[in-house]
Design a protein around this motif. Structure first.
Motif, PDB file in Angstrom:
ATOM      1  N   PRO A 167      53.570  36.875  57.602  1.00 35.85           N
ATOM      2  CA  PRO A 167      54.324  35.803  56.926  1.00 35.85           C
ATOM      3  C   PRO A 167      54.544  36.151  55.457  1.00 35.85           C
ATOM      4  N   PRO A 168      55.704  35.814  54.896  1.00 38.14           N
ATOM      5  CA  PRO A 168      55.989  36.147  53.489  1.00 38.14           C
ATOM      6  C   PRO A 168      55.171  35.277  52.542  1.00 38.14           C
ATOM      7  N   SER A 169      54.870  35.846  51.394  1.00 41.25           N
ATOM      8  CA  SER A 169      54.178  35.118  50.328  1.00 41.25           C
ATOM      9  C   SER A 169      55.190  34.331  49.504  1.00 41.25           C
ATOM     10  N   PRO A 170      54.726  33.267  48.853  1.00 37.02           N
ATOM     11  CA  PRO A 170      55.655  32.503  48.002  1.00 37.02           C
ATOM     12  C   PRO A 170      56.168  33.378  46.858  1.00 37.02           C
ATOM     13  N   SER A 216      60.447  30.074  46.764  1.00 37.31           N
ATOM     14  CA  SER A 216      60.635  30.192  48.213  1.00 37.31           C
ATOM     15  C   SER A 216      59.274  30.216  48.916  1.00 37.31           C
ATOM     16  N   ASP A 217      59.292  29.884  50.227  1.00 39.80           N
ATOM     17  CA  ASP A 217      58.066  29.863  51.055  1.00 39.80           C
ATOM     18  C   ASP A 217      56.962  29.065  50.369  1.00 39.80           C
ATOM     19  N   ASN A 271      55.390  26.587  51.478  1.00 41.06           N
ATOM     20  CA  ASN A 271      54.329  26.132  52.379  1.00 41.06           C
ATOM     21  C   ASN A 271      53.084  27.002  52.257  1.00 41.06           C
ATOM     22  N   ARG A 272      53.247  28.243  51.779  1.00 35.64           N
ATOM     23  CA  ARG A 272      52.105  29.124  51.602  1.00 35.64           C
ATOM     24  C   ARG A 272      51.601  29.153  50.169  1.00 35.64           C
ATOM     25  N   SER A 320      62.047  25.640  53.273  1.00 40.96           N
ATOM     26  CA  SER A 320      60.839  26.280  52.742  1.00 40.96           C
ATOM     27  C   SER A 320      60.934  26.557  51.247  1.00 40.96           C
ATOM     28  N   SER A 321      61.957  26.025  50.574  1.00 36.95           N
ATOM     29  CA  SER A 321      62.141  26.259  49.141  1.00 36.95           C
ATOM     30  C   SER A 321      61.828  24.984  48.373  1.00 36.95           C
ATOM     31  N   PRO A 333      49.293  32.518  46.218  1.00 33.99           N
ATOM     32  CA  PRO A 333      49.462  32.094  47.618  1.00 33.99           C
ATOM     33  C   PRO A 333      48.126  31.674  48.233  1.00 33.99           C
TER      34      PRO A 333
END
Length: 862
Positions: free
Chosen positions: A417-420, A447-448, A450-451, A492-493, A517
């Protein structure tokens, strides 16, 4: 006569008008009148009228202007560019006036009328019309009866023009007559035609022994006539149209004589157009076919050809794109127009075989109905069959499906999963103001989100020094409550705007954001910085102007001030007004002017006065401006964008040199960065000295005071008094003694009891060297003493009496003639003075001008 010949051409000239309509699809039409095809004389006025109509469906701004072809035409027209605003179905006229100078050389001058509406009809404009002006010689040329003349054969005019085909010949005979009384030589010049178009032949001459030679001029005896042959042969490249060349005949005996005539020629139109359709790419697979239509104009007129492509097959499977639908071909020019043929319906392309043949043709049409040898040109395009490799896309689609399934398995089971990541971080404004108590606000996008675990923001200086405390936001439970009014979450942004920071002080900040993250596989921290953002400090007051009302003052005081305060009595109203005008008010002390910016930030002003040696002469004076303008400055100061004060008193009145310094104290305390502002050197000059009183025993005296001396009578002492109006620093001296004295005083003098003379001088000297002197001579004399002049008069009188007695007694007059001289020197006036000398002995003797001492009652400057 030449002048009559030219007048006939001018009277025959008529204003021609040509109506030039566009085709039905054109939105503009133009009407030209007095188009310049007629001849005008040098020094006259030529008027061109252009009427423009808008047939389009929209309003348009139309520009009409003259474009110069021949040099000098544009300068003849005062206004060569006009603008028209025409609505639909409207028209308007524009008039161009050409003022031809008197010294304009005869000839043909070309120009172009351009009608342009590039903003509203860019595809149909500009429209260009070629015009010309035929300039004739000035009509005031008169041929004298003794001057030579010439005529042309055949005679041509604007209505009777000589027609010459391309490559044809026109022979013009120039008949020249020498009407003078001397042998003359003539040469013919034609400057309006190309040199290859004509040839000039003079009669052949004869030389000794029967030799014939070609002459370069025409020689004529008085009264003879001769012929010069002019052969005009237009080249094969000659354009169709009218030509009016000017012929000038030069006379060797009359070099300043201008002999001109015109030849009117016409080259008829010749229409010869060759057309060809060339195949550049006629076998295609996926790209379009390329053809070129070549139009070659072998005629002598400009051709306009309309083009149209037609499909010759039953099914229309191609589209045709012409580079242009109108072809314009100049004489002796070849124009190529590209044609692209695009196969459109891909499913009609054959799979195998030799390909599909597409037949088409290009139709040509002349809008002026001029002949075209071949008005339809056929063309063929071959659309080749599909290659076998085109089956590969279907195989590729199958492999693509297998890859998609493999990617889905990786996405679900093996993807990290990508990191913020901080996508954007920026200040909401580039500058803020500390005057308005502004605080820096930030905006960002992550972005992302949630993490995301925590978000830290800190303000740094440009060199990396922390300027604010770190602000940490916890995202473990979602978006923090503090940020919810400012942030919006989209998928997710996370987008946040106008987030307040703790940056308040004036400085330049660079904000650093760190996104940490949540723990997990592949977690990476991200950091981003903003561009520099500044909080502008509170503007400080600044002294922009600080000076005295005048650089040099004159001391005012003493008797002068009293005199000004006293009003004269017994004068008329008119004399009083003159006195008031002549006595203008003057400053009795140094006054200052200043101007200070940002007065709202001003706490106080401090003024101090010093000498050039830095000695304080005026202690520090403070004006408190925290509650507005102080009471003592309200009549002298105004506040708008700046605090402006004028004629502020300083209390400095004594003569000398001074420098004042002004310091602005801002609100919040004294600022060392604000330097005081100093004035230029200010001087107070001492007032000019005046000797108001110089008396003896209380009475004013002249430059000489006489005291008679009598025996057994004591000479009384004298009291000498004086009063001087001058500065305190002025030096007053009574010479030869006692020397320095005060401005006002008196002394006692004891005159000498014997006849004597004493000179006293009162000298006043200022610090600047101005000086005033009064002198007085005190003389004591004995009134009983005999005057030598009286004794001499008595001797002369006695000698005269003796001479008279000797004459009556017959005695001889002495030879030396002394008595006679004494007689002649004596006069009744002297006798009268002698007789009255005893009665006036007690009065002071009369002083002759050479006996008086000089007066120094005026000021002098060293």
């Amino acid at each position: 006569m030449l002048s009559k010949h030219l007048d006939s051409h001018i009277t025959e000239a008529k204003v021609s008008s040509s109506i030039l309509h566009s085709t039905g699809a054109k939105p503009l039409f133009v009407i030209l009148s007095a188009s310049g095809k007629d001849a005008v004389s040098a020094g006259s006025t030529f008027v061109l009228s252009v009427t423009v109509g808008n047939k389009g469906k929209q309003s348009a701004v139309i520009e009409v202007y003259i474009e110069e072809v021949s040099s000098g035409v544009r300068s003849w027209c005062n206004s060569g560019r006009e603008y028209l605003a025409l609505g639909s179905e409207q028209s308007e006229e524009v008039v161009f006036k050409f003022d031809l100078p008197v010294d304009t050389l005869p000839g043909t001058y070309s120009y172009i009328v351009v009608v342009d509406a590039h903003e509203h009809y860019p595809e149909d404009t500009p429209i260009r019309y070629e015009q010309y002006i035929q300039v004739l010689p000035a009509t005031n040329d008169i041929v004298s009866s003794s001057e030579p003349t010439f005529i042309l054969q055949p005679v041509t005019s604007s209505t009777n023009q000589a027609v010459i085909q391309q490559g044809g010949t026109l022979a013009v005979q120039v008949l020249v007559q020498n009407r003078g009384d001397r042998v003359d030589r003539f040469r013919l010049v034609c400057s309006d035609l190309p040199k290859t178009w004509f040839s000039i032949t003079y009669p052949q001459g004869f030389q000794g022994a029967g030799l014939i030679f070609q002459s370069d001029s025409l020689n004529l005896n008085p009264g003879e006539c001769g012929v010069i042959m002019l052969v005009i042969t237009p080249g094969m490249d000659a354009l169709s149209g009218k030509y009016v060349p000017t012929l000038r005949l030069y006379s060797e005996n009359y070099p300043n004589l201008i002999m001109l005539d015109l030849v009117y020629l016409q080259v008829p139109p010749r229409h010869l157009l060759q057309t060809e359709l060339r195949s550049i790419i006629n076998r295609v697979r996926t790209k379009p076919g390329l053809f070129q239509l070549q139009l070659t104009n072998y005629g002598n007129t400009r051709r306009q050809i309309s083009l149209q492509v037609k499909n010759l097959d039953e099914l229309e499977i191609c589209s045709y794109t012409l580079e242009q639908f109108q072809g314009f071909v100049q004489p002796q020019e070849t124009v190529g127009i590209n044609l692209q043929v695009h196969p459109q319906k891909w499913w009609r392309r054959p799979l195998i075989g030799g390909g599909r043949i597409v037949n088409f043709c290009v139709d040509l049409e002349d809008p002026q109905q001029l002949p075209i040898p071949n008005n339809s040109l056929p063309g063929v395009l071959v659309w080749e069959a599909r290659p076998l490799w085109q089956l590969l896309p279907f195989l590729f689609l199958g492999l693509l499906g297998v890859g998609a399934i493999a990617y889905l398995i990786w996405w679900v089971l093996f993807r990290i999963p990508p990191s913020p990541k901080i996508v954007e971080l920026y200040p909401e404004d580039s500058t803020y103001s500390a005057l308005n108590s502004d605080v820096v606000h930030l905006g960002w996008q992550i972005s992302d989100v949630n993490r995301l675990q925590t978000l830290k923001i800190v303000g740094l200086s440009v060199d990396g020094t922390p300027l604010t405390r770190p602000e940490v936001y916890d995202f473990n439970q979602g978006v923090p409550t503090v940020l919810q009014p400012f942030c919006t979450k989209k998928q997710s942004s996370l987008i946040c705007r106008q987030v307040r920071t703790s940056a308040r002080k004036s400085a330049t900040y660079v904000f650093e954001m760190t996104a940490l993250p949540k723990p997990g596989r592949g977690a990476v921290m991200d950091t981003s910085k903003t561009t520099p953002v500044a909080i502008v400090p509170i503007p400080q007051p600044s002294i922009v102007v600080f000076s005295s009302t005048q650089p040099i003052y004159q001391e005012v005081g003493g008797q002068e001030t009293k005199d000004k305060s006293q009003k004269p009595k017994g004068r008329s109203q008119k004399s009083e007004s003159k006195t008031e005008e002549s006595s203008k008010p003057v400053d009795d002390e140094i006054r200052l002017n200043w101007s200070v910016t940002h007065p709202e930030q001003l706490q106080s002003l401090q003024i101090i006065g010093r000498t050039p040696d830095n000695l304080i002469v005026s202690p520090v004076k403070t004006y408190d401006l925290s509650q507005g303008i102080p009471r003592e400055l309200r009549r002298l100061c105004t506040v708008e964008e700046q605090l402006v004060c004028q004629k502020v008193k300083t209390g400095i009145k004594k003569p000398g040199s001074y420098v004042f310094a002004l310091k602005a104290i801002p609100k919040g305390g004294e600022n060392d960065k604000l330097e005081p502002k100093q004035t230029e050197l200010i001087k107070i000059l001492p007032r000019p000295p005046r000797i108001l009183k110089f008396t003896i025993n209380g009475k004013p005296v002249n430059n000489k005071y006489l005291i008679p001396i009598k025996k057994d009578k004591k000479v009384l002492p004298l009291t000498l008094s004086w009063q001087v109006d001058a500065s305190d620093s002025t030096q007053v001296q009574l010479l030869p003694a006692p020397g320095s004295v005060p401005l006002k005083g008196s002394i006692s003098l004891n005159p000498d009891p014997k006849p004597s003379s004493m000179t006293l001088m009162l000298q006043v000297t200022t610090t600047t060297g101005q000086q005033q002197v009064r002198s007085l001579i005190i003389e004591t004399y004995d009134p009983q003493a005999q005057d030598p002049a009286v004794v001499a008069a008595a001797v002369v009188g006695q000698a005269l009496i003796n001479a008279q007695k000797a004459a009556s007694d017959g005695q001889k007059i002495p030879a030396d003639g002394q008595n006679v001289d004494a007689f002649h020197q004596a006069s009744p006036q002297e006798d009268e003075e002698d007789s009255n000398s005893d009665s006036d002995i007690k009065q002071p003797p009369i002083l002759f001008p050479f006996e008086q001492s000089p007066q120094f009652d005026r000021s002098s400057t060293k």
